[in-house]
Design a protein around this motif. Sequence first.
Motif, PDB file in Angstrom:
ATOM      1  N   ARG A   1     -14.117  -0.101  -2.110  1.00  0.00           N
ATOM      2  CA  ARG A   1     -13.360  -0.532  -3.283  1.00  0.00           C
ATOM      3  C   ARG A   1     -14.197  -1.334  -4.274  1.00  0.00           C
ATOM      4  N   ASP A  20      -2.154  -2.473  -5.124  1.00  0.00           N
ATOM      5  CA  ASP A  20      -3.272  -3.216  -4.558  1.00  0.00           C
ATOM      6  C   ASP A  20      -2.906  -4.690  -4.400  1.00  0.00           C
ATOM      7  N   ARG A  64       0.833  -1.206   0.000  1.00  0.00           N
ATOM      8  CA  ARG A  64       0.000   0.000   0.000  1.00  0.00           C
ATOM      9  C   ARG A  64       0.867   1.255   0.000  1.00  0.00           C
TER      10      ARG A  64
END
Length: 318
Positions: A285, A238, A233
């Motif tokens: 997300r 990701d 991160r």
Amino acid sequence: MALNRRAVFTGLAVAGSGGLSPRAGASAGDDGEPSPSAPPGADPRRLARDESFWGRVAAQFRVSPEFTNLENGYYGIMPLPVLREYERQSRRLNEENSHLLRGAYKTVEYPRARARVAEVAGVAPDEVALTRCGTEALQNLIAGYNRLRPGDAVMYCRLDYHSAIYAMNWLKGRRGVDVVAIDLPEPHTEQAILDHYARQLRNHPTVELLLLTHMNNRTGLVSPVAALVDLARRRSVDVIVDACHSFGQLDFRLPDLGADFVACCLHKWTHAPLDTGFLYIRSERLGDVDPCFGDETYPADDIRSRVHSGTTVGEVLE
């Protein structure tokens, strides 16, 4: 009181028979046999040597005397209480047919089963979608991840699960990305793994997506996923976590991993029926994973649109 995994998956005859919930009051002891449970605060080392306890555990399973099975990670068979509930729900499904599937199952029982799984995982129900297995969950997350652009790169370890590796390789043609495959250093110490991934991400600055395995299906290696997710991160990478083996063996909740995308299997070490798993996408997300095959059964802001299995265990379509 928080649910534990034994309480949930004793009754998760569930997705394996259409996601149906167990009858009210069902428990591991409803079949007349004692349900093995460790006393609170029991010393794990003493319990490991307690033959009477493990004898009660073994009595919950019926296995063929024709061979000795040493492979339990492929499918963790159902203990007797789960098997009997699975058989009961299968009979119920055959008797009530689409009347059940389009009625109570769809409106009450599937949401209830999903909510119980989410509670055990430590996340919100709307962040969970039931799947046919962990492989389907991994494939849907990898294939649906939509933030990749031509010239980006994705990374995996050659020790990762083969089906997930295939899906990552597929991204080269699908998304026009480069694929970076790495090996883990020896010895597999926590610090060596952390240093290795830091070096690999530094050496491959175009990596945007990383596949990580929490517990390896071949070696049993447990990687420091939370620290690796934090490392990634900080580089704006990701991570999709394969927790298919760890979810039933290690004591954790999904938020402990720190990942936004996680795949889990329920028919391995949790002993739920075959054809059960789930994927997790942190609610913020969801838009970064496309609906599966352009699904329109559910709206785009519903995580269930990220799984389209047809009329099967996890999903019942309109």
